[in-house]
Design an enzyme around this catalytic site. Structure first.
Site, mmCIF file in Angstrom:
data_model
loop_
_atom_site.group_PDB
_atom_site.id
_atom_site.type_symbol
_atom_site.label_atom_id
_atom_site.label_comp_id
_atom_site.label_asym_id
_atom_site.label_seq_id
_atom_site.Cartn_x
_atom_site.Cartn_y
_atom_site.Cartn_z
ATOM 1 N N LEU A 55 0.858 -1.172 0.000
ATOM 2 C CA LEU A 55 0.000 0.000 0.000
ATOM 3 C C LEU A 55 0.899 1.228 0.000
ATOM 4 O O LEU A 55 1.945 1.248 0.653
ATOM 5 C CB LEU A 55 -0.903 0.022 1.243
ATOM 6 C CG LEU A 55 -1.911 -1.117 1.394
ATOM 7 C CD1 LEU A 55 -2.683 -0.964 2.709
ATOM 8 C CD2 LEU A 55 -2.885 -1.167 0.218
ATOM 9 N N ASP A 56 0.508 2.264 -0.738
ATOM 10 C CA ASP A 56 1.253 3.514 -0.733
ATOM 11 C C ASP A 56 1.303 4.088 0.685
ATOM 12 O O ASP A 56 0.473 3.761 1.536
ATOM 13 C CB ASP A 56 0.602 4.535 -1.660
ATOM 14 C CG ASP A 56 0.711 4.155 -3.126
ATOM 15 O OD1 ASP A 56 1.572 3.318 -3.453
ATOM 16 O OD2 ASP A 56 -0.069 4.702 -3.929
ATOM 17 N N LYS A 57 2.254 4.982 0.908
ATOM 18 C CA LYS A 57 2.419 5.582 2.229
ATOM 19 C C LYS A 57 1.121 6.197 2.739
ATOM 20 O O LYS A 57 0.748 6.023 3.905
ATOM 21 C CB LYS A 57 3.516 6.646 2.180
ATOM 22 C CG LYS A 57 3.798 7.324 3.513
ATOM 23 C CD LYS A 57 4.897 8.370 3.382
ATOM 24 C CE LYS A 57 5.150 9.067 4.717
ATOM 25 N NZ LYS A 57 6.204 10.105 4.608
#
Length: 301
Positions: free
Chosen positions: A137-139
């Site tokens: 998952l992206d930050k």
């Protein structure tokens, strides 16, 4: 993590080889079987190491060592911050990832990621293991993230992702209201040559990418809450695809609008995950609560 599988052989596999059993029951690949063969206690019959050509007998006890003890991500510094655990069994750990934290060490963040937290958790349990996330998952993205506790499980789940048995559902807040209210975006993606941090749509040179979306609610400010399911797992796929149809995610600094956003981060949440447990094929469904910033924004609509 020192993980074993144990089977008592039934009449169905009388006079069948160990190799055939391993292909049929735990559904191991040839590569995984070879790995077990060369492990000291990889394949045991009645406590004795055996060849995969051994012909099974009813009542034999077959024991497999999926991963030897001592395997650990030594480069990870344990971070003693509690995980929000959603589900755990012998092979997987599912956690609720908060927004604003990386999954793996990168770009100056070497000790403050979700993987560092997982390393500390397994150390505290006395189960040090290699940290393997299944997908990323992206930050800025919050929600459910899965870790595999051994190499065989990681391979099974990766295969499920490729074959469509691993389903992740997202909630996204977007600018404006898509018309039609539901649909599929099929637009190949590739890295942007001018910015290595961005992806761009490229029908000719991009990799296939498919996104399904459905409008859950139209908000008073004209924006919308969507339910999104991706059929492929390209970097930034949802973000690029929604921007491509004129409805970027709220708060997206790369693909969104430059004016003010009611959220301080990209408005994407991995709300639900479904997968099949390795070895038992039991279907597992995991849901995460709506994050606080989503709740606060929606409550004002």
């Amino acid at each position: 993590m020192n993980r074993f599988l144990t089977y008592t052989i039934e009449k169905e596999y009388q006079d069948k080889s160990v190799r055939q059993f391993l292909r049929d029951v735990p559904r191991l690949s040839d590569k995984q079987i070879r790995s077990l063969k060369f492990r000291e206690n990889g394949i045991l019959i009645n406590g004795v190491k055996t060849r995969t050509s051994y012909m099974l007998k009813t009542g034999d006890v077959l024991r497999l060592q999926l991963e030897p003890a001592g395997q650990v991500s030594r480069h990870l510094l344990p971070l003693d911050v509690p995980l929000d655990i959603l589900y755990e069994d012998e092979d997987v750990l599912a956690v609720n990832k908060p927004a604003g934290i990386l999954v793996h060490p990168s770009g100056g963040h070497f000790g403050d990621t979700l993987s560092n937290m997982a390393a500390a958790y397994f150390r505290e349990k006395g189960e040090p293991t290699v940290i393997r996330s299944v997908g990323r998952l992206d930050k800025d993205t919050s929600g459910v993230l899965l870790f595999a506790k051994n190499k065989v499980t990681a391979a099974f789940l990766s295969s499920q992702r490729e074959q469509g048995g691993f389903r992740k559902e997202y909630l996204a807040l977007v600018s404006g209201t898509p018309i039609p209210s539901r649909g599929e975006i099929s637009l190949p993606l590739r890295l942007c040559a001018k910015s290595p941090l961005k992806m761009t749509a490229d029908p000719l040179a991009g990799k296939p990418a498919r996104t399904l979306y459905q409008t859950e609610s139209v908000l008073r400010d004209g924006n919308a809450l969507l339910k999104v399911h991706i059929l492929t797992g390209r970097t930034h796929q949802i973000r690029v695809h929604m921007a491509s149809i004129g409805h970027p995610l709220l708060g997206d600094p790369l693909y969104g609008k430059k004016d003010g956003s009611p959220l301080s981060r990209t408005a994407l949440h991995a709300a639900r995950l479904e997968f099949y447990r390795p070895f038992s094929q039991e279907q597992i469904s995991i849901e995460t609560p709506l994050p606080k910033d989503f709740q606060e924004y929606l409550s004002g609509q």
